[in-house]
Design an enzyme around this catalytic site. Structure first.
Site, short mmCIF file in Angstrom:
data_model
loop_
_atom_site.label_atom_id
_atom_site.label_comp_id
_atom_site.label_asym_id
_atom_site.label_seq_id
_atom_site.Cartn_x
_atom_site.Cartn_y
_atom_site.Cartn_z
N SER A 119 -20.01 0.66 -6.98
CA SER A 119 -18.57 0.65 -7.19
C SER A 119 -17.92 -0.60 -6.64
O SER A 119 -16.71 -0.81 -6.83
CB SER A 119 -17.94 1.88 -6.52
OG SER A 119 -18.21 1.89 -5.13
N HIS A 140 -20.56 0.98 -14.00
CA HIS A 140 -19.85 1.78 -13.02
C HIS A 140 -19.10 2.93 -13.68
O HIS A 140 -18.06 2.74 -14.31
CB HIS A 140 -18.88 0.89 -12.23
CG HIS A 140 -18.09 1.63 -11.20
ND1 HIS A 140 -16.79 1.28 -10.87
CD2 HIS A 140 -18.40 2.71 -10.44
CE1 HIS A 140 -16.35 2.12 -9.95
NE2 HIS A 140 -17.29 2.99 -9.66
N GLU A 152 -16.91 0.87 -16.28
CA GLU A 152 -16.78 -0.57 -16.08
C GLU A 152 -18.15 -1.21 -16.30
O GLU A 152 -19.11 -0.85 -15.62
CB GLU A 152 -16.31 -0.89 -14.65
CG GLU A 152 -14.85 -0.59 -14.39
CD GLU A 152 -14.43 -0.99 -12.97
OE1 GLU A 152 -13.43 -1.69 -12.84
OE2 GLU A 152 -15.12 -0.60 -12.01
N ASN A 190 -11.75 -0.40 -8.09
CA ASN A 190 -11.60 -0.28 -6.65
C ASN A 190 -10.79 -1.41 -6.02
O ASN A 190 -10.24 -1.24 -4.94
CB ASN A 190 -12.97 -0.15 -5.99
CG ASN A 190 -13.52 1.24 -6.14
OD1 ASN A 190 -12.78 2.22 -6.04
ND2 ASN A 190 -14.81 1.37 -6.39
#
Length: 283
Positions: A119, A140, A152, A190
């Site tokens: 992540s 991800h 992702e 993130n």
């Protein structure tokens, strides 16, 4: 590049979710972990999720049976010797991932793609542990994997266009929407989410508002389905801290400095839902 057989390394919440959606899409899936107990727990989680969908009439019993029949389990990494792609969903630790990818590079066939569900960690650095950096890529998934539609897809410095397109096509076959992301700390999800959570923790730390009221502001005022502190508890406060540290180190910018209250909770073992206590208390 034709992908038919998938190994998922790591049978935890993320790994079992990835294995479930791959098996449901018709791929032959090997779910791997370090011991039988971990693998069986992951398989049990998948069956429980599928049964819930059957009970709610979202899928038919035959769909569940087909998905389960597409799943095999493994505690021996040599089972990667005949797969087309490995999706790693192990602990979020660079040294663990580099060691794992070095092993997979030795075992997996030359054509196999090595993908990581990290992540926040650099794809390029993970790829450098292998002799096939052009076949290493970030994939991800969002949590919970069977529900969330986004993947992702992160290019490392050497990732080939062919590998990117193969993973993009695979994501579509899983009924996911893929977004192309370059290899920067935290990627997009993130890099945006964690500073928001960190700032929410600062508002509690500084006595601006209670966790309940912070979450209420974001739910009712910003139309978020879940408040940031509830979400932090769900993700795991140790994971939030680790990602903030990756961002802080990766960018060298103090705007990513983890809140002292986040560090204190993690030191106390208050990790959120999984430990029974975080910003909220859980049964």
């Amino acid at each position: 590049m034709d992908i038919k057989k998938v190994m998922v390394v790591g049978a935890g919440q993320m790994g079992s979710g990835i294995a479930q959606v791959c098996a449901a899409a018709g791929y032959e899936v090997v779910l791997h972990d370090i011991n039988e107990e971990a693998v069986e727990k992951g398989l049990s989680r998948i069956k429980k999720q599928l049964q819930r969908q059957v009970d709610k009439e979202r899928i038919e019993q035959k769909d569940m049976d087909n998905t389960v029949n597409n799943l095999a389990t493994s505690v021996d990494l040599s089972n990667a010797a005949n797969v087309d792609i490995v999706i790693e969903a192990a602990v979020e630790n660079m040294e663990v991932k580099k060691d794992l990818f070095a092993q997979l590079d030795e075992i997996a066939p030359d054509h196999a793609i090595l993908a990581t569900n990290t992540s926040s960690l650099p794809i390029t650095e993970i790829a450098a542990a292998t002799n096939r950096p052009e076949k290493v890529i970030g994939m991800h998934f969002m949590n919970p994997v069977p529900v969330m539609k986004l993947v992702e897809v992160i290019r490392g410095l050497a990732t080939s266009q062919e590998v990117f397109e193969a993973v993009e096509a695979m994501s579509a076959s899983l009924k996911k929407t893929s977004v192309e992301v370059q290899d920067f700390p935290g990627f997009v999800s993130n890099r945006v989410l964690m500073p928001m959570i960190n700032e929410a923790i600062y508002t509690v730390y500084e006595g601006v508002a209670s966790p309940e009221d912070v979450d209420e502001v974001m739910k009712l005022g910003m139309n978020h389905p879940m408040g940031p502190l509830t979400l932090a508890d769900f993700i795991g406060l140790d994971t939030c801290l680790y990602i903030m540290e990756v961002l802080h180190e990766g960018f060298g910018d103090d705007k990513y400095r983890p809140c002292p209250l986040l560090r204190k909770y993690v030191s106390a073992g208050w990790l959120g839902k999984k430990s029974g206590r975080g910003f909220y208390t859980y049964e």
